[in-house]
Design an enzyme around this catalytic site. Structure first.
Site, short mmCIF file in Angstrom:
data_model
loop_
_atom_site.label_atom_id
_atom_site.label_comp_id
_atom_site.label_asym_id
_atom_site.label_seq_id
_atom_site.Cartn_x
_atom_site.Cartn_y
_atom_site.Cartn_z
N ASP A 91 0.86 -1.19 0.00
CA ASP A 91 0.00 0.00 0.00
C ASP A 91 0.89 1.23 0.00
O ASP A 91 1.14 1.86 1.03
CB ASP A 91 -0.92 -0.01 1.22
CG ASP A 91 -2.00 1.05 1.12
OD1 ASP A 91 -2.05 1.77 0.10
OD2 ASP A 91 -2.79 1.17 2.07
N ALA A 92 1.40 1.55 -1.20
CA ALA A 92 2.40 2.61 -1.34
C ALA A 92 1.85 3.85 -2.03
O ALA A 92 2.44 4.92 -1.93
CB ALA A 92 3.60 2.08 -2.14
N LYS A 93 0.75 3.69 -2.76
CA LYS A 93 0.10 4.80 -3.47
C LYS A 93 1.10 5.58 -4.32
O LYS A 93 1.16 6.80 -4.27
CB LYS A 93 -0.65 5.70 -2.50
CG LYS A 93 -1.75 4.97 -1.72
CD LYS A 93 -2.48 5.88 -0.77
CE LYS A 93 -3.58 5.12 -0.02
NZ LYS A 93 -3.04 4.13 0.95
N ARG A 94 1.86 4.86 -5.11
CA ARG A 94 2.83 5.48 -5.99
C ARG A 94 2.14 5.96 -7.27
O ARG A 94 0.97 5.72 -7.50
CB ARG A 94 3.96 4.50 -6.32
CG ARG A 94 4.79 4.06 -5.11
CD ARG A 94 5.43 5.24 -4.39
NE ARG A 94 6.51 4.83 -3.51
CZ ARG A 94 6.47 4.79 -2.20
NH1 ARG A 94 5.37 5.13 -1.58
NH2 ARG A 94 7.52 4.42 -1.49
#
Length: 273
Positions: A91-94
C-alpha cells in the site's frame, strides 16, 4: 499471483479478508519494545494468529519508511514471513512519470516481490502502464476513497458524460489493463458508491478498506460489490491488529479475524452458492 490463484484461496479459506499491517511503533504492545525488531515481532504474531482466515496482507508502506532503514528491513522480513500463496499488497500509493514509475514497479515487484501495489491515477496512463508490464503482478488503482477530501476532486461531475470523475477514472483505466492485472480501491463507508463502481467495472477485483474501525458494513460491501468470482478483498487494519494492546494482542486479533471470516463465509454461500 494469478486471478485464478487468488480465487482458489478465497474458496479454500471461505474468506476475502485482507489484514492491513499498519504497524505503528507507538501503538504496539509495550512488552514488544524490548525486542530487537519490535515491528517484525508484532507482525509475525499477527500473521501467525490470522493466517487461517486471511487471503491477503497489506502493509501500509508509510509506517515502515518513516522509520528509515530499520523500517524497510522490518518490512522485508514481514513480507518473507507471509505464507506462500497469500496475496501481498504494497500500500504505497505510488504514481509518477513513466521512468520513475518503472523504478517504483521494480522496487516493489522485483526487489521486494510483492504481488501488487496501490497506484494513484492522477497523472494518467503513462504513470500507470509501467506497473502493468510485470507478469502475474497487479496494479490496485485508487478509484474512490472514503476520506473527506475525496469530495475535492473525485466526485466532480463530468457534464458531457454525466458521471463523476472517479467513474471516469475507473472506466478509462480499463483501456490500460485487464481484469487479470488491475484492481480498484473503493472505500467501504458508502454502499451507493460501491454499486456505481461495480457497474463501471463488473469483472475487476475491488480492494475495499473501511470495514470495522471506520464503520463500513461488510454486509453492504458483499451485497453490492461481489461478482461471479467474489471480486472482493475487504481490508481491516485497526479493527484486527489493535484489538488489544496487551500481551493477548495476537489472541484478540485472531478472534477479530475469525469473526469477519465467518461472516464472509456466509456471504460467499449466499451470493456464489
Amino acid at each position: 499471483m494469478t486471478r485464478k490463484d487468488l480465487f482458489e484461496q478465497i474458496q479454500s479459506k471461505k474468506s476475502y479478508l485482507c489484514v492491513g499491517l499498519d504497524t505503528d511503533i507507538n501503538k504496539i504492545p509495550k512488552h514488544l519494545l524490548d525486542k530487537e525488531d519490535p515491528i517484525f515481532e508484532f507482525n509475525k504474531a499477527i500473521i501467525d494468529a490470522t493466517k487461517d482466515y486471511a487471503v491477503a496482507y497489506k502493509p501500509n508502506i508509510a509506517f515502515y519508511e518513516a522509520l528509515g532503514a530499520s523500517g524497510w528491513n522490518s518490512l522485508q522480513k514481514t513480507l518473507e514471513y507471509i505464507p506462500e500463496n497469500t496475496f501481498t499488497i504494497s500500500d504505497a500509493k505510488r504514481g509518477d512519470i513513466g521512468n520513475t514509475s518503472s523504478l517504483y514497479a521494480r522496487a516493489f515487484f522485483e526487489n521486494m516481490n510483492f504481488d501488487s501495489v496501490t497506484v494513484a491515477p492522477y497523472m494518467g496512463e503513462d504513470s500507470v502502464k509501467p506497473f502493468l508490464e510485470f507478469k502475474n503482478k497487479w496494479v490496485i488503482l485508487l478509484g474512490v476513497t472514503s476520506n473527506q477530501g475525496s469530495f475535492d476532486f473525485q466526485h466532480l461531475r463530468i457534464k458531457d458524460k454525466n458521471r463523476s470523475l472517479f467513474e471516469e477514472v475507473i472506466i478509462k483505466s480499463q483501456e490500460w489493463g485487464t481484469s487479470d492485472q488491475l484492481m480498484f480501491v473503493v472505500g467501504a463507508t458508502r454502499a451507493d458508491l460501491l454499486e456505481k463502481v461495480r457497474k463501471a467495472a463488473p469483472d475487476h477485483f475491488l480492494l475495499v478498506p473501511g470495514v470495522g474501525a471506520q464503520g463500513g458494513s461488510l454486509e453492504d460491501v458483499s451485497k453490492y460489490g461481489m461478482n461471479d468470482h467474489c471480486g472482493l478483498l475487504v481490508n481491516s487494519s485497526r479493527g484486527i491488529i489493535y484489538s488489544s494492546n496487551g500481551e493477548d494482542f495476537a489472541e484478540k486479533a485472531k478472534e477479530a479475524a475469525k469473526t469477519l471470516q465467518m461472516e464472509m463465509s456466509e456471504y460467499l454461500d449466499k451470493y456464489l452458492g
